[in-house]
Design an enzyme around this catalytic site. Structure first.
Site, short mmCIF file in Angstrom:
data_model
loop_
_atom_site.label_atom_id
_atom_site.label_comp_id
_atom_site.label_asym_id
_atom_site.label_seq_id
_atom_site.Cartn_x
_atom_site.Cartn_y
_atom_site.Cartn_z
N SER A 53 -10.24 -9.96 -12.99
CA SER A 53 -9.10 -9.91 -12.08
C SER A 53 -7.76 -9.63 -12.78
O SER A 53 -6.80 -9.25 -12.12
CB SER A 53 -8.99 -11.21 -11.28
N HIS A 93 -3.83 -15.89 -13.66
CA HIS A 93 -3.17 -14.82 -12.89
C HIS A 93 -1.68 -14.77 -13.21
O HIS A 93 -1.13 -15.68 -13.81
CB HIS A 93 -3.39 -15.02 -11.39
N ASP A 119 -2.77 -14.55 -4.19
CA ASP A 119 -3.77 -15.61 -4.33
C ASP A 119 -3.78 -16.66 -3.23
O ASP A 119 -4.48 -17.65 -3.35
CB ASP A 119 -3.57 -16.33 -5.67
#
EC number: 3.4.21.89
Length: 177
Positions: A53, A93, A119
């Site tokens: 990701s 992230h 998210d």
């Protein structure tokens, strides 16, 4: 290689010495880990990227080094590792938005570089923003692909136990010259 034969040929003093060596290795590793926790301020100073990701910034298997100093403000663009309620594994992230309240509280929104959406779908139900308490650490450096060993050991537990058995046997049976 006759492991049990080597064990039988060792006298008790040699066997105790080898067991003590093994215990010292394990305790040294634990002390280093706890020392890193104190120095970095992060409950997990080293993490492995488990998904794609964050590509191209980080790839699956990259080893990240984290810090988590509470007086250091979180900024948009920073890569954070956070835990959300209901998920056991921390997520790596990038912070994309900061929401600062009048009382000084900061909330922020994250997104994987390789993901299409933010998210909010990963957060617990009803949660739209992360808070500083959710942060495990911030990425400060990385070693590419070093964490693949961890991923392989998690994907193939029999391999992990075999590797640990071989390493333990080596430490116990290796004789000093």
């Amino acid at each position: 290689m006759d492991l049990f034969g080597d064990l039988r040929r060792m006298n008790k003093r040699q066997l105790y010495y080898q067991v003590l060596n093994f215990a010292m290795i394990v305790s040294s590793a634990l002390m280093i880990w706890k020392g890193l926790i104190v120095i970095t301020g992060s409950e997990s100073p080293i993490v492995v990227v488990l998904s794609g990701s964050m590509e191209p910034a980080f790839h699956r298997g990259d080893l990240l080094f984290l810090t988590n100093f509470h007086d250091d403000p979180i900024r948009a663009g920073e890569i954070v590792v956070f835990k959300v309620e209901g998920r056991d594994i921390p997520i790596v992230h990038r912070v994309i938005k900061i929401h600062e309240k009048g009382n000084g509280n900061i909330k922020f929104l994250t997104k994987g570089d390789n993901n299409e959406v933010d998210d909010r779908g990963l957060y617990k139900e009803g949660q739209n923003w992360l808070e500083k308490k959710d942060v495990v650490g911030r990425a400060r450096g990385f070693l590419p692909y070093v964490g693949m060993v961890t991923i392989i050991m998690n994907d193939y537990p029999k391999f992990k136990y075999a590797l640990l058995a071989v390493m333990g046997a080596y430490v116990l049976l290796k004789r000093e010259s």
